[in-house]
Design a protein around this motif. Structure first.
Motif, PDB file in Angstrom:
ATOM      1  N   GLU A 101       0.931  -1.172  -0.026  1.00 20.02           N
ATOM      2  CA  GLU A 101      -0.239  -0.092  -0.154  1.00 20.02           C
ATOM      3  C   GLU A 101       1.006   1.248   0.203  1.00 20.02           C
ATOM      4  O   GLU A 101       2.082   1.248   0.570  1.00 20.02           O
ATOM      5  N   GLN A 103       0.777   3.602   1.780  1.00 17.78           N
ATOM      6  CA  GLN A 103       1.078   4.187   3.128  1.00 17.78           C
ATOM      7  C   GLN A 103       2.258   3.562   3.676  1.00 17.78           C
ATOM      8  O   GLN A 103       2.958   4.247   4.575  1.00 17.78           O
ATOM      9  N   SER A 104       3.222   2.737   2.992  1.00 15.73           N
ATOM     10  CA  SER A 104       4.136   2.094   3.154  1.00 15.73           C
ATOM     11  C   SER A 104       5.337   2.952   3.170  1.00 15.73           C
ATOM     12  O   SER A 104       6.389   3.290   3.735  1.00 15.73           O
ATOM     13  N   ARG A 107       4.689   6.166   5.804  1.00 10.02           N
ATOM     14  CA  ARG A 107       4.792   5.609   7.066  1.00 10.02           C
ATOM     15  C   ARG A 107       6.365   5.293   7.385  1.00 10.02           C
ATOM     16  O   ARG A 107       6.884   4.815   8.411  1.00 10.02           O
ATOM     17  N   VAL A 111       3.320  -1.527   5.003  1.00 15.92           N
ATOM     18  CA  VAL A 111       1.662  -1.786   5.065  1.00 15.92           C
ATOM     19  C   VAL A 111       1.381  -2.678   3.677  1.00 15.92           C
ATOM     20  O   VAL A 111       1.371  -2.274   2.781  1.00 15.92           O
ATOM     21  N   ALA A 158       2.527  -3.585   9.369  1.00 18.37           N
ATOM     22  CA  ALA A 158       1.030  -3.890   9.406  1.00 18.37           C
ATOM     23  C   ALA A 158       0.756  -4.761   8.192  1.00 18.37           C
ATOM     24  O   ALA A 158       0.746  -4.548   7.171  1.00 18.37           O
ATOM     25  N   SER A 193      -0.090  -6.617  13.249  1.00 16.74           N
ATOM     26  CA  SER A 193      -0.055  -5.342  13.044  1.00 16.74           C
ATOM     27  C   SER A 193       0.535  -4.639  14.360  1.00 16.74           C
ATOM     28  O   SER A 193      -0.282  -4.996  15.335  1.00 16.74           O
ATOM     29  N   LEU A 195       0.905  -1.260  13.924  1.00 11.90           N
ATOM     30  CA  LEU A 195       0.440   0.189  13.577  1.00 11.90           C
ATOM     31  C   LEU A 195      -0.969   0.583  13.559  1.00 11.90           C
ATOM     32  O   LEU A 195      -1.709  -0.492  13.184  1.00 11.90           O
ATOM     33  N   SER A 197      -3.352   1.151  11.658  1.00 15.67           N
ATOM     34  CA  SER A 197      -3.794   1.179  10.510  1.00 15.67           C
ATOM     35  C   SER A 197      -4.991   0.116  10.183  1.00 15.67           C
ATOM     36  O   SER A 197      -5.090  -0.740  10.882  1.00 15.67           O
ATOM     37  N   GLN A 198      -5.953   0.747   9.604  1.00 14.29           N
ATOM     38  CA  GLN A 198      -7.217  -0.156   9.486  1.00 14.29           C
ATOM     39  C   GLN A 198      -7.299  -0.244   7.794  1.00 14.29           C
ATOM     40  O   GLN A 198      -7.550   0.244   6.896  1.00 14.29           O
ATOM     41  N   ARG A 199      -7.253  -1.766   7.444  1.00 19.27           N
ATOM     42  CA  ARG A 199      -7.559  -2.302   6.243  1.00 19.27           C
ATOM     43  C   ARG A 199      -8.428  -3.395   6.362  1.00 19.27           C
ATOM     44  O   ARG A 199      -8.851  -3.855   7.281  1.00 19.27           O
TER      45      ARG A 199
END
Length: 341
Positions: A101, A103-104, A107, A111, A158, A193, A195, A197-199
């Motif tokens: 993702e 986000q990787s 952050r 992720v 995550a 996870s 982190l 994070s919501q996946r």
């Protein structure tokens, strides 16, 4: 002469001052995608094989690499870890796939929406006296570093929708000329996870395999994780005698376990709300435990050690125990002529 609305709209669109910069930016992005799509696999393959081989002390080869920069999907095909001294491969993996993702990058931590290992085949040989054909790999990986790294807490990552499918293990015991076979190994874990994070979670906790022809299958029960954000897996052991398996413990352990019986009733809870958590609760009990030192002299024995876990969250390094009970412990210590115990 009729003029179509589409022609007028496109003509007016081209007259905007941002049209050409937008087209150039889009063309540049597509060109960057094409370059990375074509260039990254051959550029990464050699260094990846070299670093992995150095870390394990065995030759590691990768058949091919697939990378899609527009979706950050990455896959390794036909991964092989060589066996010791010309033996058959220690490990082969058909495919390792990761759906990364964006986000990787933001952050600076992985992720991953999905991570799968397909058709892994592991071969382990017991040479006798607690020695294995993977001892050199274990020694290489666990060797202390010249400069110890500071403790920065749990790794930042995550990983979601982890799955292992089509696994096989051959455990070859040279001491009794017998091979134990694990086939159709499947394992699914909703997430690992550390982190916030919501996946989207699409898999339920699941473990299944066939051991020497006997089938084992366990999975979560209840409403699907995607609807509730929660899933539980139960681990139960009732009077498991460990004596037949103690001879397989590594020879470099500081003590020898001569006997033990294990009972467990543990719930593993995966929770996504209000925050990501993997939580263990329940009871673990070891009975009739006897330990000796490397020379075979008595060291420790006890009737029972019972641990009630109130809240154990390994990813958060949290351990809360409700009750610990040790019954009839016996410690045997000897002091030599120099005063050493």
């Amino acid at each position: 002469m009729p003029i179509s609305l589409r022609s007028v709209s496109f003509a007016s669109l081209r007259q905007h001052r941002w049209f050409r910069p937008a087209v150039r930016a889009l063309a540049g992005l597509i060109a960057l995608w094409l370059i990375t799509w074509l260039a990254i696999p051959p550029l990464v393959k050699g260094p990846l094989e070299r670093i992995a081989s150095e870390q394990l002390g065995r030759t590691v080869t990768v058949g091919g690499i697939d990378f899609e920069p527009w979706s950050l999907e990455f896959a390794l095909r036909d991964v092989t870890v060589a066996g010791a001294n010309g033996a058959p491969p220690q490990l082969t993996i058909g495919r390792i796939y990761a759906d990364g993702e964006l986000q990787s990058l933001l952050r600076l931590a992985p992720v991953v929406d999905a991570f799968t290992i397909e058709n892994p085949v592991l071969r382990i040989t017991h040479l006798g006296d607690g020695r294995y054909d993977v001892d050199d790999i274990i020694a290489k990986v666990t060797a202390p570093k010249s400069e110890p790294e500071p403790d920065t807490g749990p790794a930042r990552l995550a990983l979601y929708n982890l799955a292992l499918t089509g696994g096989s293990i051959d455990f070859i015991d040279n001491t009794v000329s017998e091979t134990h076979e694990v086939r159709a190994l499947a394992l699914k874990v909703p997430f690992i996870s550390t982190l916030p994070s919501q996946r989207e979670v699409k898999v339920e906790p699941h473990l299944a395999f066939t051991l020497d022809g006997s089938r084992f299958d366990s999975s979560a029960e209840g409403t699907p994780f995607a609807q509730t954000g929660k899933a539980d897996a139960q681990i139960r052991l009732d009077g498991l005698n460990l004596a037949p398996y103690l001879g397989y413990l590594p020879a470099n352990l500081p003590v020898k376990v001569l006997g033990a019986t294990l009972d467990a009733d543990v719930k593993v809870a995966f929770e996504q709300h209000p925050r990501m958590a993997v939580k263990l609760t329940g009871t673990v009990q070891a009975s009739g435990v006897r330990m000796a030192d490397r020379q075979g002299a008595d060291l420790l024995s006890y009737e029972r050690l019972k641990i009630d876990m109130a809240d154990v969250r390994p990813l958060d390094q949290v351990v809360r125990l409700q009750h610990v009970e040790l019954t009839a412990p016996v410690v045997t210590a000897t002091r030599d002529a120099s005063g050493q115990i």
